[in-house]
Design an enzyme around this catalytic site. Structure first.
Site, PDB file in Angstrom:
ATOM      1  N   MET A  11      83.354  53.626  57.201  1.00  0.00           N
ATOM      2  CA  MET A  11      83.754  54.380  58.348  1.00  0.00           C
ATOM      3  C   MET A  11      84.180  55.725  57.824  1.00  0.00           C
ATOM      4  O   MET A  11      84.904  55.756  56.867  1.00  0.00           O
ATOM      5  CB  MET A  11      84.918  53.635  58.984  1.00  0.00           C
ATOM      6  CG  MET A  11      85.211  53.867  60.427  1.00  0.00           C
ATOM      7  SD  MET A  11      85.992  55.369  60.873  1.00  0.00           S
ATOM      8  CE  MET A  11      87.572  55.266  60.160  1.00  0.00           C
ATOM      9  N   PRO A  12      83.720  56.813  58.212  1.00  0.00           N
ATOM     10  CA  PRO A  12      83.117  57.087  59.498  1.00  0.00           C
ATOM     11  C   PRO A  12      81.641  56.691  59.600  1.00  0.00           C
ATOM     12  O   PRO A  12      80.987  56.415  58.605  1.00  0.00           O
ATOM     13  CB  PRO A  12      83.268  58.596  59.661  1.00  0.00           C
ATOM     14  CG  PRO A  12      83.584  59.144  58.329  1.00  0.00           C
ATOM     15  CD  PRO A  12      84.041  58.022  57.475  1.00  0.00           C
TER      16      PRO A  12
END
Length: 129
Positions: free
Chosen positions: A1-2
């Site tokens: 993540m992202p």
């Protein structure tokens, strides 16, 4: 993540796309200080007639190499975002031949409970991450 989503015109080779994704991942690692295996990327290739990205009056000349990068992420510090913009544009130009005027980035922020990486669990909420 992202999660990084790349929007671009059709026509790049597999090798060009692989290099672009690798370069973007390195820029993300540098700007956000996330683990190396924190890599989530999607590529969306569009017909030239299905992608419009002008310059908002800034005088940029866009080319077929244009890339829009959508970054879906929990909130990031301003300095991190600015470092990502600059690092990504610089490295894409140097390594992939994408002019910095052809690199557009947009952030979409969400929160910890908006992520589940598997097993029906919100790992940021449970403390696993």
């Amino acid at each position: 993540m992202p999660l990084l989503k790349f929007h671009m015109q059709k026509g790049r080779s597999h090798a060009e796309i692989e290099l672009l994704l690798d370069v973007a991942h390195k820029a993300m690692l540098s700007a956000f200080n996330v683990p190396v295996r924190d890599r989530y990327q999607l590529v969306f290739e569009h017909e030239p007639t299905h992608l419009r990205a002008l310059d908002t009056g800034l005088g940029f000349e866009r080319s077929q190499k244009f890339v829009l990068v959508e970054v879906v992420s929990r909130p990031r510090q301003r300095a991190e975002k600015l470092a990502f913009y600059q690092g990504l544009a610089m490295e894409l130009e140097k390594c992939c031949g994408v002019p910095s005027s052809d690199v557009m980035v947009s952030f979409v922020e969400n929160s910890d409970e908006d992520w589940s990486f598997g097993e029906g669990t919100a790992q940021f909420v449970t403390g696993q991450l």
